[in-house]
Design a protein around this motif. Structure first.
Motif, PDB file in Angstrom:
ATOM      1  N   ALA A  95       0.825  -1.209   0.000  1.00  0.00           N
ATOM      2  CA  ALA A  95       0.000   0.000   0.000  1.00  0.00           C
ATOM      3  C   ALA A  95       0.857   1.255   0.000  1.00  0.00           C
ATOM      4  O   ALA A  95       0.583   2.223  -0.736  1.00  0.00           O
ATOM      5  N   MET A  96       1.923   1.264   0.785  1.00  0.00           N
ATOM      6  CA  MET A  96       2.785   2.447   0.855  1.00  0.00           C
ATOM      7  C   MET A  96       3.600   2.638  -0.421  1.00  0.00           C
ATOM      8  O   MET A  96       3.850   3.775  -0.839  1.00  0.00           O
ATOM      9  N   ALA A  97       4.000   1.537  -1.059  1.00  0.00           N
ATOM     10  CA  ALA A  97       4.704   1.661  -2.339  1.00  0.00           C
ATOM     11  C   ALA A  97       3.780   2.230  -3.401  1.00  0.00           C
ATOM     12  O   ALA A  97       4.169   3.100  -4.194  1.00  0.00           O
ATOM     13  N   LEU A  98       2.536   1.752  -3.421  1.00  0.00           N
ATOM     14  CA  LEU A  98       1.547   2.276  -4.354  1.00  0.00           C
ATOM     15  C   LEU A  98       1.279   3.754  -4.087  1.00  0.00           C
ATOM     16  O   LEU A  98       1.103   4.552  -5.019  1.00  0.00           O
ATOM     17  N   SER A  99       1.266   4.137  -2.816  1.00  0.00           N
ATOM     18  CA  SER A  99       1.005   5.525  -2.447  1.00  0.00           C
ATOM     19  C   SER A  99       2.033   6.474  -3.055  1.00  0.00           C
ATOM     20  O   SER A  99       1.675   7.458  -3.716  1.00  0.00           O
ATOM     21  N   THR A 100       3.300   6.195  -2.861  1.00  0.00           N
ATOM     22  CA  THR A 100       4.326   7.083  -3.408  1.00  0.00           C
ATOM     23  C   THR A 100       4.266   7.112  -4.934  1.00  0.00           C
ATOM     24  O   THR A 100       4.419   8.174  -5.548  1.00  0.00           O
ATOM     25  N   ALA A 116      12.047   8.447 -10.369  1.00  0.00           N
ATOM     26  CA  ALA A 116      10.636   8.708 -10.078  1.00  0.00           C
ATOM     27  C   ALA A 116       9.798   7.459 -10.315  1.00  0.00           C
ATOM     28  O   ALA A 116       8.875   7.157  -9.555  1.00  0.00           O
ATOM     29  N   GLY A 117      10.122   6.705 -11.357  1.00  0.00           N
ATOM     30  CA  GLY A 117       9.354   5.514 -11.681  1.00  0.00           C
ATOM     31  C   GLY A 117       9.462   4.415 -10.655  1.00  0.00           C
ATOM     32  O   GLY A 117       8.591   3.548 -10.575  1.00  0.00           O
ATOM     33  N   SER A 118      10.521   4.428  -9.866  1.00  0.00           N
ATOM     34  CA  SER A 118      10.716   3.403  -8.824  1.00  0.00           C
ATOM     35  C   SER A 118      10.670   4.003  -7.433  1.00  0.00           C
ATOM     36  O   SER A 118      11.139   3.406  -6.468  1.00  0.00           O
ATOM     37  N   SER A 119      10.082   5.180  -7.318  1.00  0.00           N
ATOM     38  CA  SER A 119      10.183   5.966  -6.085  1.00  0.00           C
ATOM     39  C   SER A 119       9.402   5.408  -4.906  1.00  0.00           C
ATOM     40  O   SER A 119       9.558   5.875  -3.780  1.00  0.00           O
ATOM     41  N   GLY A 120       8.554   4.393  -5.133  1.00  0.00           N
ATOM     42  CA  GLY A 120       7.777   3.861  -4.027  1.00  0.00           C
ATOM     43  C   GLY A 120       8.481   2.806  -3.205  1.00  0.00           C
ATOM     44  O   GLY A 120       8.084   2.522  -2.067  1.00  0.00           O
ATOM     45  N   ILE A 121       9.544   2.214  -3.748  1.00  0.00           N
ATOM     46  CA  ILE A 121      10.110   1.003  -3.151  1.00  0.00           C
ATOM     47  C   ILE A 121      10.925   1.275  -1.892  1.00  0.00           C
ATOM     48  O   ILE A 121      10.710   0.645  -0.846  1.00  0.00           O
ATOM     49  N   CYS A 220       3.855   0.729 -14.018  1.00  0.00           N
ATOM     50  CA  CYS A 220       4.847   1.192 -13.039  1.00  0.00           C
ATOM     51  C   CYS A 220       4.315   1.106 -11.611  1.00  0.00           C
ATOM     52  O   CYS A 220       5.041   0.706 -10.684  1.00  0.00           O
ATOM     53  N   ASN A 221       3.041   1.494 -11.441  1.00  0.00           N
ATOM     54  CA  ASN A 221       2.435   1.540 -10.123  1.00  0.00           C
ATOM     55  C   ASN A 221       2.482   0.176  -9.433  1.00  0.00           C
ATOM     56  O   ASN A 221       2.979   0.042  -8.305  1.00  0.00           O
ATOM     57  N   ILE A 222       2.013  -0.858 -10.114  1.00  0.00           N
ATOM     58  CA  ILE A 222       1.994  -2.179  -9.476  1.00  0.00           C
ATOM     59  C   ILE A 222       3.393  -2.778  -9.381  1.00  0.00           C
ATOM     60  O   ILE A 222       3.660  -3.600  -8.506  1.00  0.00           O
ATOM     61  N   GLY A 227       7.977  -4.432  -6.232  1.00  0.00           N
ATOM     62  CA  GLY A 227       9.364  -4.109  -5.922  1.00  0.00           C
ATOM     63  C   GLY A 227       9.653  -4.116  -4.437  1.00  0.00           C
ATOM     64  O   GLY A 227      10.721  -4.574  -4.000  1.00  0.00           O
ATOM     65  N   VAL A 228       8.719  -3.611  -3.635  1.00  0.00           N
ATOM     66  CA  VAL A 228       8.953  -3.625  -2.191  1.00  0.00           C
ATOM     67  C   VAL A 228       8.889  -5.053  -1.662  1.00  0.00           C
ATOM     68  O   VAL A 228       9.628  -5.419  -0.731  1.00  0.00           O
ATOM     69  N   MET A 229       8.060  -5.891  -2.276  1.00  0.00           N
ATOM     70  CA  MET A 229       8.036  -7.299  -1.884  1.00  0.00           C
ATOM     71  C   MET A 229       9.356  -7.978  -2.239  1.00  0.00           C
ATOM     72  O   MET A 229       9.868  -8.810  -1.479  1.00  0.00           O
TER      73      MET A 229
END
Length: 292
Positions: A95-100, A116-121, A220-222, A227-229
Protein backbone atom coordinates in the motif's frame (compact mmCIF):
# COMPACT_ATOMS: atom_id res chain seq x y z
CA UNK A 1 37.48 5.44 -10.30
CA UNK A 2 34.25 3.47 -10.47
CA UNK A 3 32.74 2.30 -7.21
CA UNK A 4 32.35 -1.46 -6.84
CA UNK A 5 30.97 -3.55 -4.02
CA UNK A 6 34.35 -5.25 -3.73
CA UNK A 7 36.01 -1.88 -3.21
CA UNK A 8 33.41 -0.76 -0.65
CA UNK A 9 33.89 -3.95 1.37
CA UNK A 10 37.67 -3.64 1.27
CA UNK A 11 37.53 -0.04 2.46
CA UNK A 12 35.06 -0.83 5.27
CA UNK A 13 37.32 -3.58 6.57
CA UNK A 14 40.54 -1.62 6.22
CA UNK A 15 39.07 1.40 8.00
CA UNK A 16 37.02 -0.56 10.54
CA UNK A 17 33.78 1.21 9.73
CA UNK A 18 30.29 0.28 8.59
CA UNK A 19 28.93 0.93 5.11
CA UNK A 20 26.78 3.86 6.22
CA UNK A 21 29.84 5.50 7.76
CA UNK A 22 31.81 5.04 4.55
CA UNK A 23 28.98 6.58 2.52
CA UNK A 24 28.93 9.58 4.86
CA UNK A 25 32.70 9.91 4.69
CA UNK A 26 32.64 9.89 0.88
CA UNK A 27 29.82 12.43 0.79
CA UNK A 28 31.86 14.75 2.98
CA UNK A 29 34.91 14.27 0.76
CA UNK A 30 33.26 15.06 -2.58
CA UNK A 31 31.13 18.02 -1.57
CA UNK A 32 31.27 21.28 0.33
CA UNK A 33 28.51 20.43 2.80
CA UNK A 34 29.17 19.90 6.48
CA UNK A 35 28.17 16.72 8.28
CA UNK A 36 25.32 18.60 9.93
CA UNK A 37 24.06 19.72 6.51
CA UNK A 38 24.20 16.15 5.19
CA UNK A 39 22.17 14.84 8.12
CA UNK A 40 19.68 17.68 7.61
CA UNK A 41 19.34 16.72 3.93
CA UNK A 42 18.81 13.10 4.87
CA UNK A 43 16.09 14.14 7.33
CA UNK A 44 14.31 16.17 4.65
CA UNK A 45 14.53 13.22 2.28
CA UNK A 46 13.17 10.89 4.94
CA UNK A 47 10.31 13.28 5.70
CA UNK A 48 9.36 13.40 2.02
CA UNK A 49 9.49 9.62 1.83
CA UNK A 50 7.29 9.25 4.91
CA UNK A 51 4.74 11.73 3.60
CA UNK A 52 4.53 10.23 0.12
CA UNK A 53 4.26 6.67 1.49
CA UNK A 54 1.18 7.64 3.50
CA UNK A 55 -0.47 10.41 1.49
CA UNK A 56 -2.63 8.18 -0.73
CA UNK A 57 -3.57 5.51 1.82
CA UNK A 58 -6.82 7.02 3.03
CA UNK A 59 -7.63 9.48 0.24
CA UNK A 60 -7.84 8.42 -3.39
CA UNK A 61 -5.19 10.16 -5.48
CA UNK A 62 -5.56 10.34 -9.25
CA UNK A 63 -2.78 10.92 -11.77
CA UNK A 64 -2.52 14.13 -13.77
CA UNK A 65 -3.81 12.35 -16.86
CA UNK A 66 -6.65 10.75 -14.92
CA UNK A 67 -5.68 7.34 -16.28
CA UNK A 68 -4.67 5.78 -12.96
CA UNK A 69 -5.13 6.23 -9.22
CA UNK A 70 -6.80 4.89 -6.13
CA UNK A 71 -4.79 1.67 -5.93
CA UNK A 72 -3.02 2.65 -2.71
CA UNK A 73 -6.33 3.31 -0.96
CA UNK A 74 -7.76 0.04 -2.28
CA UNK A 75 -4.74 -1.88 -0.98
CA UNK A 76 -4.88 -0.10 2.36
CA UNK A 77 -8.61 -0.74 2.73
CA UNK A 78 -7.98 -4.42 1.97
CA UNK A 79 -5.26 -4.49 4.61
CA UNK A 80 -7.63 -3.00 7.18
CA UNK A 81 -10.17 -5.76 6.51
CA UNK A 82 -7.59 -8.34 7.57
CA UNK A 83 -8.27 -10.50 4.53
CA UNK A 84 -4.80 -10.51 2.98
CA UNK A 85 -3.33 -13.90 2.13
CA UNK A 86 0.18 -12.63 2.80
CA UNK A 87 -0.72 -10.81 5.99
CA UNK A 88 -0.25 -7.43 7.63
CA UNK A 89 3.32 -6.44 6.80
CA UNK A 90 3.27 -7.28 3.06
CA UNK A 91 -0.10 -5.55 2.70
CA UNK A 92 0.98 -2.31 4.34
CA UNK A 93 4.27 -2.37 2.43
CA UNK A 94 2.51 -2.69 -0.91
CA UNK A 95 0.00 0.00 0.00
CA UNK A 96 2.79 2.45 0.85
CA UNK A 97 4.70 1.66 -2.34
CA UNK A 98 1.55 2.28 -4.35
CA UNK A 99 1.00 5.52 -2.45
CA UNK A 100 4.33 7.08 -3.41
CA UNK A 101 3.92 5.92 -6.99
CA UNK A 102 0.52 7.62 -7.15
CA UNK A 103 1.81 10.81 -5.56
CA UNK A 104 4.47 10.87 -8.27
CA UNK A 105 1.89 10.40 -11.06
CA UNK A 106 -0.16 13.22 -9.52
CA UNK A 107 2.91 15.50 -9.67
CA UNK A 108 3.27 15.58 -5.91
CA UNK A 109 6.54 15.72 -3.97
CA UNK A 110 8.53 12.47 -3.91
CA UNK A 111 12.13 11.43 -3.44
CA UNK A 112 13.37 9.84 -6.65
CA UNK A 113 15.36 7.03 -5.08
CA UNK A 114 16.81 6.22 -7.49
CA UNK A 115 14.16 7.30 -10.05
CA UNK A 116 10.64 8.71 -10.08
CA UNK A 117 9.35 5.51 -11.68
CA UNK A 118 10.72 3.40 -8.82
CA UNK A 119 10.18 5.97 -6.08
CA UNK A 120 7.78 3.86 -4.03
CA UNK A 121 10.11 1.00 -3.15
CA UNK A 122 12.69 2.48 -0.79
CA UNK A 123 10.20 4.66 1.15
CA UNK A 124 7.80 1.74 1.57
CA UNK A 125 10.62 -0.53 2.74
CA UNK A 126 11.85 1.95 5.32
CA UNK A 127 8.39 2.92 6.53
CA UNK A 128 7.42 -0.74 6.83
CA UNK A 129 10.47 -1.32 9.01
CA UNK A 130 9.56 1.69 11.12
CA UNK A 131 5.96 0.42 11.37
CA UNK A 132 7.01 -3.05 12.51
CA UNK A 133 10.13 -2.34 14.57
CA UNK A 134 9.73 1.33 15.55
CA UNK A 135 13.12 2.43 14.24
CA UNK A 136 14.08 6.02 14.94
CA UNK A 137 14.73 8.59 12.24
CA UNK A 138 18.42 8.42 13.13
CA UNK A 139 18.49 4.71 12.32
CA UNK A 140 16.48 5.21 9.13
CA UNK A 141 18.87 7.93 7.95
CA UNK A 142 21.80 5.56 8.35
CA UNK A 143 19.85 3.02 6.32
CA UNK A 144 19.44 5.68 3.62
CA UNK A 145 23.21 6.03 3.51
CA UNK A 146 23.55 2.26 3.05
CA UNK A 147 21.05 2.44 0.20
CA UNK A 148 23.01 5.29 -1.38
CA UNK A 149 26.22 3.25 -1.36
CA UNK A 150 24.47 0.36 -3.13
CA UNK A 151 23.00 2.80 -5.59
CA UNK A 152 26.41 4.29 -6.32
CA UNK A 153 27.69 0.89 -7.45
CA UNK A 154 24.76 0.53 -9.86
CA UNK A 155 25.11 4.12 -11.10
CA UNK A 156 28.82 3.73 -11.80
CA UNK A 157 28.60 0.34 -13.54
CA UNK A 158 25.13 0.08 -15.07
CA UNK A 159 22.18 2.49 -15.16
CA UNK A 160 19.07 3.58 -13.30
CA UNK A 161 17.26 4.66 -16.45
CA UNK A 162 14.38 2.64 -17.85
CA UNK A 163 15.11 4.20 -21.23
CA UNK A 164 18.54 2.56 -21.14
CA UNK A 165 18.09 -0.62 -19.14
CA UNK A 166 14.38 -1.37 -18.83
CA UNK A 167 12.39 -1.55 -15.61
CA UNK A 168 15.01 -3.87 -14.13
CA UNK A 169 17.25 -0.80 -13.96
CA UNK A 170 14.61 1.21 -12.12
CA UNK A 171 12.63 -1.06 -9.81
CA UNK A 172 15.48 -3.58 -9.65
CA UNK A 173 17.95 -0.96 -8.50
CA UNK A 174 15.49 0.45 -5.98
CA UNK A 175 14.80 -3.01 -4.58
CA UNK A 176 18.52 -3.73 -4.26
CA UNK A 177 19.08 -0.47 -2.40
CA UNK A 178 16.10 -1.11 -0.14
CA UNK A 179 17.03 -4.73 0.57
CA UNK A 180 20.50 -3.73 1.77
CA UNK A 181 19.01 -0.94 3.90
CA UNK A 182 16.56 -3.37 5.54
CA UNK A 183 19.34 -5.84 6.31
CA UNK A 184 21.41 -3.05 7.86
CA UNK A 185 18.49 -2.08 10.09
CA UNK A 186 18.23 -5.67 11.32
CA UNK A 187 21.88 -5.55 12.43
CA UNK A 188 23.54 -7.70 9.75
CA UNK A 189 26.97 -6.97 8.30
CA UNK A 190 28.06 -5.81 4.87
CA UNK A 191 28.30 -9.34 3.47
CA UNK A 192 24.63 -9.99 4.19
CA UNK A 193 23.74 -6.52 2.92
CA UNK A 194 25.49 -7.41 -0.34
CA UNK A 195 23.65 -10.72 -0.59
CA UNK A 196 20.30 -9.00 -0.14
CA UNK A 197 21.08 -6.49 -2.87
CA UNK A 198 22.28 -9.28 -5.14
CA UNK A 199 19.10 -11.30 -4.65
CA UNK A 200 16.97 -8.28 -5.48
CA UNK A 201 18.74 -7.82 -8.83
CA UNK A 202 18.57 -11.52 -9.68
CA UNK A 203 14.85 -11.61 -8.92
CA UNK A 204 14.01 -8.94 -11.47
CA UNK A 205 16.69 -9.32 -14.14
CA UNK A 206 15.26 -8.77 -17.61
CA UNK A 207 12.12 -6.82 -16.65
CA UNK A 208 11.11 -4.53 -19.51
CA UNK A 209 9.94 -0.92 -19.29
CA UNK A 210 6.60 -0.63 -21.09
CA UNK A 211 4.48 2.19 -19.64
CA UNK A 212 1.17 2.99 -21.31
CA UNK A 213 1.64 6.07 -23.46
CA UNK A 214 5.14 6.47 -22.09
CA UNK A 215 3.66 7.81 -18.84
CA UNK A 216 5.04 6.65 -15.48
CA UNK A 217 1.70 5.22 -14.34
CA UNK A 218 0.82 1.70 -15.40
CA UNK A 219 2.29 -0.90 -14.98
CA UNK A 220 4.85 1.19 -13.04
CA UNK A 221 2.43 1.54 -10.12
CA UNK A 222 1.99 -2.18 -9.48
CA UNK A 223 5.67 -2.85 -10.16
CA UNK A 224 6.51 -0.59 -7.24
CA UNK A 225 4.29 -2.76 -5.04
CA UNK A 226 6.02 -5.87 -6.32
CA UNK A 227 9.36 -4.11 -5.92
CA UNK A 228 8.95 -3.63 -2.19
CA UNK A 229 8.04 -7.30 -1.88
CA UNK A 230 11.22 -8.13 -3.79
CA UNK A 231 13.23 -5.98 -1.40
CA UNK A 232 11.76 -7.52 1.74
CA UNK A 233 11.94 -11.08 0.39
CA UNK A 234 15.56 -10.56 -0.69
CA UNK A 235 16.42 -9.21 2.76
CA UNK A 236 14.82 -12.23 4.41
CA UNK A 237 16.65 -14.65 2.11
CA UNK A 238 19.97 -12.98 2.84
CA UNK A 239 19.38 -12.95 6.59
CA UNK A 240 18.42 -16.63 6.40
CA UNK A 241 21.84 -17.20 4.80
CA UNK A 242 20.46 -18.34 1.47
CA UNK A 243 23.60 -18.59 -0.64
CA UNK A 244 24.31 -16.28 -3.57
CA UNK A 245 26.71 -17.91 -6.02
CA UNK A 246 27.42 -14.60 -7.79
CA UNK A 247 28.56 -11.30 -6.31
CA UNK A 248 26.68 -8.02 -6.38
CA UNK A 249 29.22 -6.63 -8.83
CA UNK A 250 28.53 -9.56 -11.16
CA UNK A 251 24.78 -9.05 -10.84
CA UNK A 252 25.17 -5.37 -11.71
CA UNK A 253 27.30 -6.26 -14.73
CA UNK A 254 24.57 -8.69 -15.83
CA UNK A 255 21.94 -5.98 -15.39
CA UNK A 256 23.95 -3.75 -17.71
CA UNK A 257 24.39 -6.47 -20.34
CA UNK A 258 20.73 -7.46 -20.26
CA UNK A 259 19.63 -3.82 -20.48
CA UNK A 260 21.86 -3.23 -23.48
CA UNK A 261 20.29 -6.29 -25.15
CA UNK A 262 16.70 -5.11 -24.76
CA UNK A 263 15.12 -3.81 -27.97
CA UNK A 264 14.29 -0.11 -27.98
CA UNK A 265 10.53 -0.76 -27.89
CA UNK A 266 10.97 -2.37 -24.46
CA UNK A 267 12.86 0.57 -22.97
CA UNK A 268 10.33 3.20 -21.89
CA UNK A 269 9.17 4.10 -25.41
CA UNK A 270 5.61 2.94 -24.85
CA UNK A 271 5.88 0.91 -28.05
CA UNK A 272 6.07 -2.65 -26.72
CA UNK A 273 4.96 -5.04 -24.01
CA UNK A 274 1.90 -4.00 -22.00
CA UNK A 275 1.87 -0.57 -23.65
CA UNK A 276 0.55 -1.96 -26.95
CA UNK A 277 -2.11 -4.27 -25.56
CA UNK A 278 -5.57 -3.34 -26.93
CA UNK A 279 -6.80 -2.21 -23.52
CA UNK A 280 -3.68 -0.09 -23.02
CA UNK A 281 -4.07 1.57 -26.41
CA UNK A 282 -7.67 2.46 -25.58
CA UNK A 283 -6.56 4.07 -22.32
CA UNK A 284 -3.83 5.99 -24.12
CA UNK A 285 -6.33 7.28 -26.66
CA UNK A 286 -8.79 8.35 -23.97
CA UNK A 287 -6.55 9.85 -21.33
CA UNK A 288 -3.38 10.88 -23.12
CA UNK A 289 -4.33 11.52 -26.72
CA UNK A 290 -7.74 12.85 -25.52
CA UNK A 291 -9.64 11.10 -28.27
CA UNK A 292 -13.39 10.56 -27.90
Amino acid sequence: MKTTMKLLKERCREEGIELWELALKDELAIGDRSEEEIWDRLQRTLDVMRNSAKAALETEVRSVTGMTGGNAKSMHDYFLKGESILGEIPSIAMAMALSTSEINAAMGIIAAAPTAGSSGILPASLMTMAYKYHYSDEELKKALLVASAIGQVIFDNATFAGAEGGCQAETGSAAAMAAAAVVYLRGYDIDIQENAATAAILNILGLVCDPIGGMVEFPCNIRNANGVMNALASADMAMAHVKMVVSFDEAVDALKRVGDSLPERLRETGEGGIAVCPSALKLKAKYIDKED
